[in-house]
Design an enzyme around this catalytic site. Structure first.
Site, PDB file in Angstrom:
ATOM      1  N   VAL A   1       0.835  -1.209   0.000  1.00 24.49           N
ATOM      2  CA  VAL A   1       0.000   0.000   0.000  1.00 24.49           C
ATOM      3  C   VAL A   1       0.865   1.251   0.000  1.00 24.49           C
ATOM      4  CG1 VAL A   1      -2.049  -1.028   1.056  1.00 24.49           C
ATOM      5  CG2 VAL A   1      -0.268  -0.070   2.521  1.00 24.49           C
ATOM      6  N   GLU A   2       0.286   2.343  -0.494  1.00 25.44           N
ATOM      7  CA  GLU A   2       1.064   3.546  -0.767  1.00 25.44           C
ATOM      8  C   GLU A   2       1.535   4.286   0.484  1.00 25.44           C
ATOM      9  OE1 GLU A   2      -2.229   5.189  -2.912  1.00 25.44           O
ATOM     10  OE2 GLU A   2      -2.421   6.829  -1.498  1.00 25.44           O
ATOM     11  N   SER A   3       1.058   3.907   1.660  1.00 21.16           N
ATOM     12  CA  SER A   3       1.558   4.554   2.879  1.00 21.16           C
ATOM     13  C   SER A   3       2.936   4.007   3.251  1.00 21.16           C
ATOM     14  CB  SER A   3       0.577   4.336   4.029  1.00 21.16           C
ATOM     15  OG  SER A   3       0.422   2.960   4.272  1.00 21.16           O
TER      16      SER A   3
END
Lengths: 267, 317
Positions: free
Chosen positions: A53-55
């Site tokens: 995920v982009e976090s």
């Protein structure tokens, strides 16, 4: 015994996402349908796929459905918790690799025939009729990674000229991406809607109808698409097996966070 | 040297009208809400706000009319509110200056600033309206000292002729505010779970306020330096603010308060209800402990995570 044959269009979308993930691929997921689809892929079609995920959370394996890409539900049981910037760098370095190593899923409010997507605003950018959250990770993803776009299939969303290009697709056709400075060997692969699946022609890079769900039809999709779409290659898409639907409802999203189960009907 | 402050004094000393500010955390995770409410109480305004992956934190300050220019990449309490409603309302009504970048760019702007880079060269945003449209014009930018005159410049890569690059200036932050699990009185910080961009903004800003769940001794925090993320000399003020990220999450400590986030979705729909929300939760309580007392022990205890899971199982969203 619950009925698993009464699948919904949303479940069909999740299944279509799941089928698009190849075994061993790294899938950048958001929350919502893409996460349900990718989780289903990992369980059924592509057991060696990896969810990130982009976090910055790498190789996620959530037990409960997270509501945000920064959710503690993603943090628990993942392999590595990278700072956000490390993820961004990792994604940019995808330029070094072939276009097939990763796949990602983005959503949007409008899409044009070349797969350019708007998730910023409707109307004039400075005085919008409707304002959305903005790019988030989508623009970066569309720069470096092959994507599957999730959309509601409506005339007002499938249009020739979108109000704002948040995430670039094939721009305006062949060589479009190279011309603006983007890698040309990757881009949108597929659009999954509540009516069917669109793909992009190898030569012209224009969207065509690849398949329609059994609840829809070629005519239905033509009527709900705001631009001319080639339907000559359209095929009816096989419905999911009851076992797949059972898995979505009982194992992946039992809390119905993103997929509502229809009211049971008597047989 | 002790840098322990009350929340009131930390905000009074290190947050000023017109400051260029960034917050740590990610949408609904580890957002420094206690500091946000204190900023509202103290009436500070005219901020140049670096949103990053924002949620209710900046939405509250936009709704309270405290933001002059908002640098956006994403603003939503994901899962509860698809687009933060006060942000949306302010943009649609034209009551806030706003600029859009991709999230990759804002994150790299923070990282670049932390590394001392005057600008970052990126390939993202090419081919999109993020480079075709400027939310804040050059003319408008020239009137605001803290904003660079240009959103970006597109140039050819000097090392790879023919390749376009987008050069984006890094922000010169006045103050970064982050919420962490543990800190010691000298400002040393331990962040559990993903640090997101918090360390970058702490290093990049002139001043850094840290609110923490637990204020622990220097001896304790130095027992395992591998776990520490920020040395004390980077930090100006350490504030003991348990549940200081409420209603967002804090890894290993508590989950989001889903009821509060749902309620916020409702009250942020209209000016009137949002004003009532501010009266009730920001202006009403005298300080952070007043806010916690108003929430009540039961509600706070019920958000406590199950060790090993890191969240509260079967939370109703």
């Amino acid at each position: 015994m619950p009925d698993y044959t009464n699948y919904t269009n949303r479940e069909m979308q999740a299944v279509s996402i799941a089928r698009s993930v190849k075994n061993g691929q790294i899938a950048i997921v958001g929350t919502g349908l893409p996460l349900i689809g990718a989780s289903l892929a990992k369980k059924c079609f592509a057991p060696d796929c990896i969810l990130i995920v982009e976090s910055g959370l790498m190789d996620c394996d959530p037990v409960e459905v997270p509501t945000s890409v920064g959710d503690c539900r993603f943090m628990a049981h993942c392999a590595v918790q990278w700072p956000n910037a490390r993820y961004v760098g990792f994604q940019a370095n995808e330029w070094l690799h072939g276009g097939q190593r990763m796949i990602s899923f983005i959503g949007g409010a409008q899409i044009d025939p070349y797969g350019n997507v708007n998730s910023t605003s409707i109307g004039d950018y400075h005085h919008p009729k409707s304002r959305f959250s903005g790019s988030g990770g989508a623009n970066g993803i569309c720069t470096f990674v092959n994507t599957v776009v999730m959309m509601q299939h409506e005339v007002r969303r499938f249009i020739n000229k979108i109000d704002y290009v948040t995430s670039p697709g094939w721009i305006d056709g062949p060589e479009g991406r190279e011309r603006v400075g983007l890698p040309g060997d990757r881009g949108p692969q597929m659009v999954v809607t509540d009516r069917g699946i669109m793909k992009f022609d190898e030569e012209t890079k224009r969207m065509y109808l690849a398949g329609y769900f059994e609840t829809s039809s070629v005519q239905d999709i033509i009527e709900n698409t705001g631009f001319e779409i080639d339907v000559s290659r359209a095929e009816k898409i096989e419905p999911p097996s009851p076992d797949i639907i059972r898995m979505i409802r009982e194992e992946i999203d039992p809390g119905q966070a993103f997929i509502k189960v229809p009211a049971q009907t008597e047989h | 040297m002790s840098k322990v402050y009350t929340l009131h004094d930390a905000v009074a000393e290190f947050v000023h009208d017109g400051d260029h500010i960034a917050f740590g955390g990610f949408t609904t995770n580890r957002k420094p809400y206690a500091a946000v409410y204190e900023i509202v109480r103290q009436g500070r305004k005219d901020f140049i706000a670096e949103g990053g992956p924002a949620g209710g934190d900046w939405d509250i300050l936009i709704g309270a009319g405290r933001v002059k220019a908002y640098i956006n990449c994403y603003t939503a309490n994901s899962g509860f509110t698809n687009v933060s409603r006060r942000f949306r309302n302010a943009v649609e009504k034209g009551t806030v200056l706003f600029e859009d970048y991709s999230q990759d760019v804002l994150i790299l702007m923070f990282a670049g600033a932390a590394l001392g880079f005057p600008y970052i060269p990126v390939r993202v945003m090419l081919g999109s309206d993020l480079v075709e449209k400027w939310g804040i014009s050059e003319e408008e930018r020239k009137k605001i000292d803290k904003l660079p005159d240009k959103k970006f410049i597109i140039q050819e890569d000097p090392f790879n002729p023919g390749q376009k690059l987008v050069l984006v200036p890094t922000p010169k932050l006045d103050t970064a505010i982050i919420h962490v699990q543990k800190a010691s009185p000298d400002g040393t910080c331990r962040i559990e779970g993903d640090e997101f961009h918090d360390v970058d903004i702490a290093v990049a800003a002139k001043h850094c306020i840290v609110t923490c769940e637990e204020l622990i001794s220097s001896e304790e925090i130095r027992r395992d330096p591998c776990l520490n993320k920020i040395p004390g000399f980077v930090v100006d003020a350490v504030v003991h603010a348990p549940h200081g990220a409420h209603p967002s999450q804090c890894y290993n400590c508590y989950d989001y308060d889903a009821r509060f986030l749902r309620d916020y979705d409702t009250v942020s729909k209209t000016d009137e209800d949002f004003e009532k929300f501010l009266q009730e939760w920001a202006y009403g309580p005298k300080d952070h402990f007043g806010y916690l007392n108003k929430l009540g022990a039961e509600r706070l205890i019920k958000t406590k995570v199950v060790p090993g899971l890191g969240y509260v199982p079967k939370t109703k969203i």
